[in-house]
Design a protein around this motif. Sequence first.
Motif, PDB file in Angstrom:
ATOM      1  N   ASP A  89     -30.511 -70.184  67.060  1.00 62.76           N
ATOM      2  CA  ASP A  89     -30.902 -71.311  66.207  1.00 62.76           C
ATOM      3  C   ASP A  89     -29.819 -72.371  66.094  1.00 62.76           C
ATOM      4  O   ASP A  89     -29.973 -73.353  65.366  1.00 62.76           O
ATOM      5  CB  ASP A  89     -31.260 -70.801  64.805  1.00 62.76           C
ATOM      6  N   GLY A  90     -28.699 -72.197  66.805  1.00 62.82           N
ATOM      7  CA  GLY A  90     -27.631 -73.184  66.775  1.00 62.82           C
ATOM      8  C   GLY A  90     -26.664 -73.024  65.623  1.00 62.82           C
ATOM      9  O   GLY A  90     -25.904 -73.950  65.308  1.00 62.82           O
ATOM     10  N   VAL A  91     -26.668 -71.874  64.977  1.00 63.61           N
ATOM     11  CA  VAL A  91     -25.750 -71.604  63.862  1.00 63.61           C
ATOM     12  C   VAL A  91     -24.531 -70.862  64.408  1.00 63.61           C
ATOM     13  O   VAL A  91     -24.661 -69.775  64.971  1.00 63.61           O
ATOM     14  CB  VAL A  91     -26.441 -70.774  62.759  1.00 63.61           C
ATOM     15  N   GLU A  92     -23.355 -71.435  64.227  1.00 65.41           N
ATOM     16  CA  GLU A  92     -22.140 -70.843  64.766  1.00 65.41           C
ATOM     17  C   GLU A  92     -21.837 -69.491  64.115  1.00 65.41           C
ATOM     18  O   GLU A  92     -21.989 -69.330  62.905  1.00 65.41           O
ATOM     19  CB  GLU A  92     -20.935 -71.769  64.554  1.00 65.41           C
ATOM     20  N   ARG A  93     -21.411 -68.550  64.938  1.00 69.60           N
ATOM     21  CA  ARG A  93     -21.017 -67.231  64.441  1.00 69.60           C
ATOM     22  C   ARG A  93     -19.690 -67.314  63.695  1.00 69.60           C
ATOM     23  O   ARG A  93     -19.487 -66.640  62.690  1.00 69.60           O
ATOM     24  CB  ARG A  93     -20.882 -66.273  65.634  1.00 69.60           C
ATOM     25  N   GLU A  94     -18.779 -68.138  64.176  1.00 72.62           N
ATOM     26  CA  GLU A  94     -17.472 -68.327  63.557  1.00 72.62           C
ATOM     27  C   GLU A  94     -17.138 -69.813  63.530  1.00 72.62           C
ATOM     28  O   GLU A  94     -17.602 -70.574  64.385  1.00 72.62           O
ATOM     29  CB  GLU A  94     -16.387 -67.579  64.328  1.00 72.62           C
ATOM     30  N   LEU A  95     -16.334 -70.210  62.564  1.00 73.02           N
ATOM     31  CA  LEU A  95     -15.869 -71.593  62.488  1.00 73.02           C
ATOM     32  C   LEU A  95     -14.437 -71.592  61.963  1.00 73.02           C
ATOM     33  O   LEU A  95     -14.131 -70.945  60.961  1.00 73.02           O
ATOM     34  CB  LEU A  95     -16.760 -72.421  61.556  1.00 73.02           C
ATOM     35  N   THR A  96     -13.559 -72.302  62.697  1.00 72.82           N
ATOM     36  CA  THR A  96     -12.167 -72.415  62.271  1.00 72.82           C
ATOM     37  C   THR A  96     -11.893 -73.855  61.861  1.00 72.82           C
ATOM     38  O   THR A  96     -12.164 -74.784  62.625  1.00 72.82           O
ATOM     39  CB  THR A  96     -11.202 -72.006  63.403  1.00 72.82           C
ATOM     40  N   ILE A  97     -11.373 -74.024  60.662  1.00 73.06           N
ATOM     41  CA  ILE A  97     -11.108 -75.358  60.120  1.00 73.06           C
ATOM     42  C   ILE A  97      -9.616 -75.503  59.847  1.00 73.06           C
ATOM     43  O   ILE A  97      -9.010 -74.665  59.179  1.00 73.06           O
ATOM     44  CB  ILE A  97     -11.898 -75.600  58.816  1.00 73.06           C
ATOM     45  N   ALA A  98      -9.022 -76.553  60.386  1.00 76.68           N
ATOM     46  CA  ALA A  98      -7.636 -76.900  60.081  1.00 76.68           C
ATOM     47  C   ALA A  98      -7.639 -77.913  58.940  1.00 76.68           C
ATOM     48  O   ALA A  98      -8.419 -78.877  58.960  1.00 76.68           O
ATOM     49  CB  ALA A  98      -6.951 -77.490  61.313  1.00 76.68           C
ATOM     50  N   VAL A  99      -6.793 -77.696  57.946  1.00 77.47           N
ATOM     51  CA  VAL A  99      -6.745 -78.554  56.768  1.00 77.47           C
ATOM     52  C   VAL A  99      -5.339 -79.118  56.611  1.00 77.47           C
ATOM     53  O   VAL A  99      -4.353 -78.373  56.647  1.00 77.47           O
ATOM     54  CB  VAL A  99      -7.138 -77.772  55.491  1.00 77.47           C
ATOM     55  N   ASN A 100      -5.267 -80.423  56.439  1.00 76.09           N
ATOM     56  CA  ASN A 100      -3.985 -81.061  56.181  1.00 76.09           C
ATOM     57  C   ASN A 100      -3.421 -80.512  54.866  1.00 76.09           C
ATOM     58  O   ASN A 100      -4.146 -80.387  53.873  1.00 76.09           O
ATOM     59  CB  ASN A 100      -4.179 -82.580  56.068  1.00 76.09           C
ATOM     60  N   ASN A 101      -2.133 -80.202  54.850  1.00 74.87           N
ATOM     61  CA  ASN A 101      -1.539 -79.590  53.657  1.00 74.87           C
ATOM     62  C   ASN A 101      -1.510 -80.516  52.443  1.00 74.87           C
ATOM     63  O   ASN A 101      -1.209 -80.065  51.336  1.00 74.87           O
ATOM     64  CB  ASN A 101      -0.118 -79.099  53.953  1.00 74.87           C
ATOM     65  N   THR A 110     -13.817 -75.833  46.315  1.00 73.05           N
ATOM     66  CA  THR A 110     -15.219 -76.230  46.118  1.00 73.05           C
ATOM     67  C   THR A 110     -15.979 -76.224  47.436  1.00 73.05           C
ATOM     68  O   THR A 110     -17.110 -75.732  47.514  1.00 73.05           O
ATOM     69  CB  THR A 110     -15.293 -77.635  45.489  1.00 73.05           C
ATOM     70  N   PHE A 111     -15.347 -76.750  48.474  1.00 74.09           N
ATOM     71  CA  PHE A 111     -15.986 -76.773  49.790  1.00 74.09           C
ATOM     72  C   PHE A 111     -16.264 -75.368  50.308  1.00 74.09           C
ATOM     73  O   PHE A 111     -17.356 -75.070  50.796  1.00 74.09           O
ATOM     74  CB  PHE A 111     -15.109 -77.536  50.783  1.00 74.09           C
ATOM     75  N   ILE A 112     -15.266 -74.473  50.221  1.00 78.15           N
ATOM     76  CA  ILE A 112     -15.431 -73.102  50.718  1.00 78.15           C
ATOM     77  C   ILE A 112     -16.516 -72.375  49.926  1.00 78.15           C
ATOM     78  O   ILE A 112     -17.312 -71.617  50.496  1.00 78.15           O
ATOM     79  CB  ILE A 112     -14.101 -72.339  50.659  1.00 78.15           C
ATOM     80  N   ARG A 113     -16.557 -72.589  48.624  1.00 78.02           N
ATOM     81  CA  ARG A 113     -17.604 -71.971  47.797  1.00 78.02           C
ATOM     82  C   ARG A 113     -18.991 -72.403  48.273  1.00 78.02           C
ATOM     83  O   ARG A 113     -19.879 -71.565  48.472  1.00 78.02           O
ATOM     84  CB  ARG A 113     -17.406 -72.375  46.341  1.00 78.02           C
ATOM     85  N   ASP A 114     -19.177 -73.708  48.479  1.00 81.77           N
ATOM     86  CA  ASP A 114     -20.471 -74.213  48.934  1.00 81.77           C
ATOM     87  C   ASP A 114     -20.799 -73.711  50.334  1.00 81.77           C
ATOM     88  O   ASP A 114     -21.954 -73.405  50.639  1.00 81.77           O
ATOM     89  CB  ASP A 114     -20.470 -75.744  48.921  1.00 81.77           C
ATOM     90  N   PHE A 115     -19.780 -73.630  51.178  1.00 82.02           N
ATOM     91  CA  PHE A 115     -19.971 -73.134  52.545  1.00 82.02           C
ATOM     92  C   PHE A 115     -20.486 -71.701  52.529  1.00 82.02           C
ATOM     93  O   PHE A 115     -21.433 -71.360  53.236  1.00 82.02           O
ATOM     94  CB  PHE A 115     -18.643 -73.202  53.306  1.00 82.02           C
ATOM     95  N   GLU A 116     -19.864 -70.860  51.721  1.00 81.06           N
ATOM     96  CA  GLU A 116     -20.237 -69.441  51.682  1.00 81.06           C
ATOM     97  C   GLU A 116     -21.657 -69.258  51.160  1.00 81.06           C
ATOM     98  O   GLU A 116     -22.388 -68.382  51.631  1.00 81.06           O
ATOM     99  CB  GLU A 116     -19.237 -68.668  50.810  1.00 81.06           C
ATOM    100  N   HIS A 117     -22.068 -70.083  50.226  1.00 78.70           N
ATOM    101  CA  HIS A 117     -23.450 -70.024  49.730  1.00 78.70           C
ATOM    102  C   HIS A 117     -24.443 -70.433  50.813  1.00 78.70           C
ATOM    103  O   HIS A 117     -25.543 -69.888  50.895  1.00 78.70           O
ATOM    104  CB  HIS A 117     -23.614 -70.945  48.520  1.00 78.70           C
ATOM    105  N   GLN A 118     -24.034 -71.377  51.643  1.00 77.90           N
ATOM    106  CA  GLN A 118     -24.935 -71.921  52.658  1.00 77.90           C
ATOM    107  C   GLN A 118     -24.965 -71.081  53.928  1.00 77.90           C
ATOM    108  O   GLN A 118     -26.018 -70.915  54.548  1.00 77.90           O
ATOM    109  CB  GLN A 118     -24.494 -73.348  53.004  1.00 77.90           C
TER     110      GLN A 118
END
Length: 301
Positions: A89-101, A110-118
């Motif tokens: 269905d085009g949903v990635e099994r894994e995703l790696t995100i780099a975040v500026n410090n 907040t973003f990670i919380r919403d991501f995990e719900h979705q």
Amino acid sequence: MFISDETLRVIHLVARHQSITVAAEQLNKVPSAISYTIKKAEESLGVALFDRKGRYIEITPAGRYFVEHSKTILGDMEALKRNTVLIHDGVERELTIAVNNIIPSSLLVTFIRDFEHQFSSTTLTVCLEVYNGCWDALYSKRADLVIGAPHAVPSTEGVISEPFGQLEWDFVVSPQHPLATERHPLENAELRQYPAVCIRDTSVNFTPLQAWLLEGQKPLFVPDFTTAIALIEQNVGIGYIPHHLALPLLNSGKLIKKPMREHKHPTKLFLAARSDGIGKVCQWCIESLKRPALSAGLHPN
């Protein structure tokens, strides 16, 4: 030898209840079908999983081992089927995100919380990068998406990017620092004699840069802003701190903001991803991060 996930479930159920009849009732099958399934599994394994004692059944030591160690296999088979459908269905099994410090941690949480719900079935890895390390992580394919990559996109080839606002900086010193009482805009010549508290650029393939360091000035490299702020508070060095981190300390009097003759410009930030790796999850991340309610954390009052 092949034992299906359905056979594993039957064996687990019989072992749990120590009863073929109860397992048959729960699976809406006749007891003979359950007995046949267990018999075929035992023949395939070449060992007895259960001892039959008239109307009663008791798990053997080999059966106990089999049940205990096949729980993980059963879970893996379920995950395999579920993730195969997601990939289709085009949903990635894994995703790696780099975040500026310099990105506020509250925004990130907040973003990670919403991501995990979705996307509860997608494994998310978030890593911190400094300065050009953000771009390096993307172009070297250590990350699928970057939050807050600084200044400008090095090359548009193979990369898509979206503006993510800008971040203000405050030049700060301890209230006990010799510069604390100076009222005029500080000159570079006055600043060079004091160590600059810096966080080292994490770039490997790009030219490492400094957020602020004057020629001839001693750098004091630290791992994060928590350490940097503590050292500036204790009058060990001076430096720039993101405004969202400096604001509460300025309000409480723990740090003093000083005017500069050559003040550091706000840092332009970007969301960026590799164009060959944008699936449904990555696209959702970009759209979610562009929401004003989320990015407002970059600009505290």
